[in-house]
Structure formats: C-alpha cells, structure tokens
Design an enzyme around this catalytic site. Sequence first.
Site, PDB file in Angstrom:
ATOM      1  N   CYS A  67      35.351  39.890  58.531  1.00  0.00           N
ATOM      2  CA  CYS A  67      35.286  41.270  58.049  1.00  0.00           C
ATOM      3  C   CYS A  67      35.872  41.376  56.654  1.00  0.00           C
ATOM      4  CB  CYS A  67      36.036  42.201  59.010  1.00  0.00           C
ATOM      5  SG  CYS A  67      36.002  43.937  58.483  1.00  0.00           S
ATOM      6  N   ARG A  70      38.779  45.062  55.626  1.00  0.00           N
ATOM      7  CA  ARG A  70      39.998  45.168  56.427  1.00  0.00           C
ATOM      8  C   ARG A  70      41.110  46.005  55.800  1.00  0.00           C
ATOM      9  NH1 ARG A  70      41.209  38.975  57.651  1.00  0.00           N
ATOM     10  NH2 ARG A  70      39.306  38.422  56.518  1.00  0.00           N
ATOM     11  N   TRP A 233      32.668  51.941  58.838  1.00  0.00           N
ATOM     12  CA  TRP A 233      31.487  52.531  58.220  1.00  0.00           C
ATOM     13  C   TRP A 233      30.648  51.402  57.634  1.00  0.00           C
ATOM     14  CZ3 TRP A 233      36.486  53.984  56.869  1.00  0.00           C
ATOM     15  CH2 TRP A 233      37.033  53.348  55.765  1.00  0.00           C
ATOM     16  N   GLU A 238      24.552  45.524  54.490  1.00  0.00           N
ATOM     17  CA  GLU A 238      24.254  45.278  55.906  1.00  0.00           C
ATOM     18  C   GLU A 238      22.890  45.858  56.266  1.00  0.00           C
ATOM     19  OE1 GLU A 238      27.883  45.575  58.702  1.00  0.00           O
ATOM     20  OE2 GLU A 238      28.271  47.036  57.114  1.00  0.00           O
TER      21      GLU A 238
END
Length: 369
Positions: A67, A70, A233, A238
């Site tokens: 991720c 973070r 979000w 992506e």
Amino acid sequence: MSAPHHQPALPARTREALEFLALYHQETGEPGLRERQAEVCRTGGVTLSAAELTHGARMAWRNSTRCVGRLPWMTLDVRDLRHVTNPEEVFTHLLAHLRGGFNGGRVLPTMSVFGPGVRVHNDQLIRYAGYRQPDGSVIGDPQNVALTDHLRRLGWAGGPGTPFDVLPLAIEGEGRVALFDLPADAVQEVVITHPTCPEIGALGLRWHALPVISNMTLEVAGQSFPCAPFNGWYLQTEIAARNLADRDRYDALPAVAAALGLETTSRRSLWQDRALLELNVAVLHSFDRAGVRIADHHGVTAQFAHFEEQERRAGREVRGRWSWLIPPMSPATTPVWHRSYDDTEERPNFTVQAPAWQEARPGVCPFHS
C-alpha cells in the site's frame, strides 16, 4: 555439572499476543501492560479490547507492504462488530459501512470487524459481473467471471447483462451462506467523461466510488479476523491504468484511442500511452466533478515519502513491495522510483484468503436471500 534448563518455546499465538501488547502500550502510552502480559501467560492468548483492536487494525494498515497510501493510517475508523455473526445483521452493518465510508464523497478510511465464522465471498463489496459468452468473450469484468459463476451456483439469477452489473454479496455466517442485492444508494458510481473530448464520455465507462476490500484476514495479536472489510479512497491509476485499461479487464484503450482520433496502426505512434494518459485525465476529472475523493499518483507518492519520514522519526523502518508502490503510469516521475525497500512482512497485517469456491466447505448450506 547438570545440563542447563531450557524454557520451552512459547506457542506462536502467545508470542504474537505478547509482542503486540508490548508495542500497543509503547505506542499509546496506556498503563497496565504487566497485567495484560500476565493474562496472556495465564490463558495463552488475549481478548482484545476495542481500543487494542482499533490500534492493531491501524498497525496492520501501517505494515501493509503493498500500500502506497499509508500516511493517514492513524485516521482509520474501526467498527468493532465482533458480536455480529448473523448474515442478515452482517449485511445491515455492511450497508452502514458503505454509506458511512462514502460520506457524501468525502471518503473516510473505515474497517468493520465481524465475529467468528463470518466471511464475505466477494473480494470487494462492490464488484461488476463478468458473463462468459459461448464464443469465449466476456460481457463485463473478465476478472470476476469465477465470482459471477460462484454466485450463480448459490442462486443468483444474474443481472440485465450490461458491462457494469453490480454483483450481490455472498455472506457466510452461522453455518450458511446468504445472498444480498446491494441497493442503489449503497453503490455510488461515477460516470467517466473527459474535460475536452466528449467522445470519451460517449463510451459509457463508469466505476464505483468506494473500494472496500473484503477478502483479507486481519491478523492481530495471534488472532485472525476473516471478515474485516476495509476501505480507503481510490488512486486514479487503479481505475484508469488497470481496471479499465488492462487487456484482461475492460481493455478500453483501443476505444479511447479511437475517440481521440489517434493513429493506432503503429506502436511507435505511442497511441497506447496517449490513450492511457487521457483516460487518467478523464477519471480524475470525473471524480472531481462528482465531488468524490480520489488521489493521483504524484500526490500519493509524495505523501508516501512524508510517511517514510514520519516513520523514521518514530524509530520504525518502512517496509514495502516496490513493484506495488510504484504507479502503473509514469513511475519514473515519482519519488518512490529511485528508492528500495525491505519487503519482509510484519504483524499486525493482512493475509489474502483463497476464493471460497476453491475450498472444500463442508456443512455450509447456501440459499438465496
């Protein structure tokens, strides 16, 4: 001389509980560590308080090597629902999660942790169906063909057959699996348009606004929570560089290139790169126009650099999977490109579950709700 006496190794569950409690009390400054340690040594484990569960879930986000977003890990809102195991009650709380996490477009990082025996078969709460056709083609999202087939075996009749049919949720609990259709107000979608090219808007592309991951087990203090859906979000890449662009997903780049009037007969025209750029522009434009929070790859990687500095000041090493931290578009323009990371996993953390349809699951009786 007698041989030295060796203490037996602690069971992994006990060791992880003790390690977590030490970190929890160190990071929060809460008193009572010795009492909690004594409880673990007496019972072999620990019953987490709501505050401990919350901090453990936040630490799991902080430790997520894949991720890049973070930085706001301490803002995660954790809903302690460990007392909920009934599928109908789980669904009610998941609707509250979807509505509250969306927050009118001002998306809030949220996690809902349910009780033992609960599991959501969908890998995200909102997914689009993938309908395999006789000729091998797919209407909808090819990634979700197996999930769609699984839900049909559980009793789902199928949707209208559009490229963006929202799948029902399969919720397992108390020895059964129930299907639930998501109401329209729980599935916020953004229609994709372009600020200067109306032909892209005419393609009919859309995407849902809230990514709620539901196929990962939360691992905290030697305990596993298989149903702990959570959301942040979206990052625009992506959607625009993967979900809509990948050849084995919606494969939208040829249509976007045609809408832009690009020459596509030669790779050296870089039509794929130009179409990818404009699709990313369209997604950012569309989410902004709809008032829905979304990150861009330059902003989120700059924030990740700030997260690294924040963690350095706290005396913690940032671990990461570099191939996941770099964006799938223009990665060399971001600060992450030039860095390297140790990708060793630490707990608390998340582990990915095998799909429910790949497991032998005795004693589960599916029915349609």
